[in-house]
Design a protein around this motif. Sequence first.
Motif, short mmCIF file in Angstrom:
data_model
loop_
_atom_site.label_atom_id
_atom_site.label_comp_id
_atom_site.label_asym_id
_atom_site.label_seq_id
_atom_site.Cartn_x
_atom_site.Cartn_y
_atom_site.Cartn_z
N ARG A 1 -16.87 -32.62 76.16
CA ARG A 1 -16.67 -31.87 77.40
C ARG A 1 -15.64 -30.76 77.20
NH1 ARG A 1 -14.78 -35.00 82.76
NH2 ARG A 1 -12.82 -35.06 81.58
N ALA A 2 -14.56 -31.07 76.46
CA ALA A 2 -13.56 -30.05 76.18
C ALA A 2 -14.13 -28.92 75.33
CB ALA A 2 -12.36 -30.69 75.47
N GLU A 3 -14.99 -29.27 74.36
CA GLU A 3 -15.62 -28.25 73.52
C GLU A 3 -16.52 -27.34 74.36
OE1 GLU A 3 -15.11 -27.38 70.56
OE2 GLU A 3 -13.89 -29.01 69.75
N ARG A 4 -17.30 -27.93 75.27
CA ARG A 4 -18.16 -27.12 76.13
C ARG A 4 -17.34 -26.19 77.01
NH1 ARG A 4 -21.32 -31.98 76.53
NH2 ARG A 4 -20.24 -32.51 78.46
N ALA A 5 -16.24 -26.70 77.54
CA ALA A 5 -15.37 -25.86 78.37
C ALA A 5 -14.78 -24.71 77.57
CB ALA A 5 -14.25 -26.71 78.98
N ARG A 6 -14.44 -24.98 76.31
CA ARG A 6 -13.87 -23.94 75.45
C ARG A 6 -14.90 -22.86 75.14
NH1 ARG A 6 -11.61 -27.75 72.77
NH2 ARG A 6 -9.46 -27.90 73.45
N LYS B 1 -17.02 -17.28 76.29
CA LYS B 1 -18.10 -16.41 76.71
C LYS B 1 -17.73 -15.59 77.94
CE LYS B 1 -21.93 -19.17 74.87
NZ LYS B 1 -23.15 -19.95 75.19
N SER B 2 -16.75 -16.07 78.70
CA SER B 2 -16.35 -15.37 79.91
C SER B 2 -15.42 -14.21 79.55
CB SER B 2 -15.63 -16.33 80.87
OG SER B 2 -15.12 -15.62 81.97
N SER C 1 -13.46 -12.55 81.37
CA SER C 1 -12.20 -12.56 82.11
C SER C 1 -11.19 -13.51 81.54
CB SER C 1 -12.46 -12.94 83.58
OG SER C 1 -13.04 -14.24 83.66
N GLU C 2 -11.62 -14.38 80.64
CA GLU C 2 -10.72 -15.38 80.07
C GLU C 2 -10.08 -14.84 78.80
OE1 GLU C 2 -9.78 -18.24 81.18
OE2 GLU C 2 -11.08 -18.29 82.94
N PRO C 3 -8.76 -15.02 78.62
CA PRO C 3 -8.12 -14.60 77.37
C PRO C 3 -8.56 -15.47 76.23
CG PRO C 3 -6.58 -15.85 78.72
CD PRO C 3 -7.81 -15.63 79.56
N ALA C 4 -8.48 -14.95 75.02
CA ALA C 4 -8.87 -15.71 73.81
C ALA C 4 -7.96 -16.91 73.66
CB ALA C 4 -8.78 -14.82 72.58
N SER C 5 -8.54 -18.04 73.30
CA SER C 5 -7.75 -19.26 73.12
C SER C 5 -7.02 -19.22 71.80
CB SER C 5 -8.67 -20.50 73.16
OG SER C 5 -9.64 -20.39 72.15
N GLU C 6 -5.93 -20.00 71.72
CA GLU C 6 -5.15 -20.09 70.48
C GLU C 6 -5.94 -20.79 69.41
OE1 GLU C 6 -1.44 -21.86 71.16
OE2 GLU C 6 -0.73 -20.36 72.57
N PRO C 7 -5.76 -20.40 68.16
CA PRO C 7 -6.44 -21.11 67.07
C PRO C 7 -5.96 -22.53 66.96
CG PRO C 7 -4.79 -19.60 66.20
CD PRO C 7 -4.90 -19.33 67.66
N ALA C 8 -6.84 -23.42 66.50
CA ALA C 8 -6.48 -24.83 66.36
C ALA C 8 -5.43 -24.99 65.27
CB ALA C 8 -7.71 -25.65 65.99
N ASP C 9 -4.55 -25.97 65.48
CA ASP C 9 -3.53 -26.25 64.48
C ASP C 9 -4.18 -26.76 63.21
OD1 ASP C 9 -1.35 -27.66 66.98
OD2 ASP C 9 -1.62 -25.59 66.34
N ALA C 10 -3.60 -26.43 62.05
CA ALA C 10 -4.08 -26.99 60.78
C ALA C 10 -3.77 -28.47 60.74
CB ALA C 10 -3.42 -26.27 59.62
#
Length: 355
Positions: free
Chosen positions: A332-337, A342-343, A345-354
């Motif tokens: 569910r979190a992946e689908r929301a991301r 795709k939107s 209006s939404e800012p780009a999300s932070e890259p995942a931590d290594a």
Amino acid sequence: MVATEARVDGERRRTGLRADLRAAIPDATAALVITVAIFIWLYSRVRAGISETVEVMPYLADANQYWMYWLCQAFGWSALLWAYITTVLGLVRSSSRPSWQPFSTVRIERWHRTTSLTTIGLMFAHAFLFFLELARTNDNNLDFAGRWVNAFVESFVPGGYPSGTGQVAILLGLLALYLAIPLGLLYYLRNRTGARMWRALHRFVIVVYILSAWHTLLYGTNVWFDGWPRTALWLLQIPIAVLLILRLVSPARRGDKLGRGTPVSHVIRRVVAVLAVVAAIGAILAVVITGRDGGRTRDVTGAAPSVLPWMVWTGFAVFVLGVGVAVLLVRRAERARVAARKSPSEPASEPADAE
């Protein structure tokens, strides 16, 4: 599987299964040396007539005839030792690194992976030698094929052992083995499952250690009777619990830390987990103080087991349900991301931590 490379703390590492199997050779060699030492110790105690196990099962007094059983037990003890080591390394790796820690994150992670592979091998050897011993010694009027099939069912099919403490003991051990393989090796498939899915599932690997310790503490050390070995093994579980609390309170990944904006559900889950571990520490101390853990006492007829197979299966069903919920939450979190990316209006999300 082709090895991949990643950079952590400025160091390059190879994280493929083949690379880790090669790196595990010294570790596995050390485990085999310790297993042989344990076997010699157990064998010599039987020959000297001072084995507590023989007090419970007198038919094992012939050390030469039942050498495979004692080797099986030696692998079981070394498997528990390596399970303890790899659990400690995993909890240290996934917790915030203190300034005084002398080893790099890369090295601790490599040790954790190699000791995990060694642990799986030791667990399988323990079960396989038990299977060979049953196939060799079972005298139940079966033909050759029937004896081997019967031995396989009793030693490798959960719930297949028919009687005695083995109904619960072997069930616990097999569940630990069959969970250790996917939860341990899933790391090498993280490029397919996704790092978030792998992390969510790998957190459940602590259950493997709990089952392994339960299998041994109640159904291995019980033949030691009351005394300092059993007490010492119970006390050794407290460092694991303390490290687990530190992992929950101060995780290494930024995304796992609590802060402003953290959903209330995450905070509640973390608090419940910490309270559960604290309760476990209290239970361990109660066992040490009272000396009552369900094991044997010399010259006292054992009571009926307090845990029955159906209870273990019920707990396992709850565990499977928890794994399923974790998978659904990650998806569910992946689908929301994906929807957020795709939107426009939404800012780009932070890259995942290594990891």
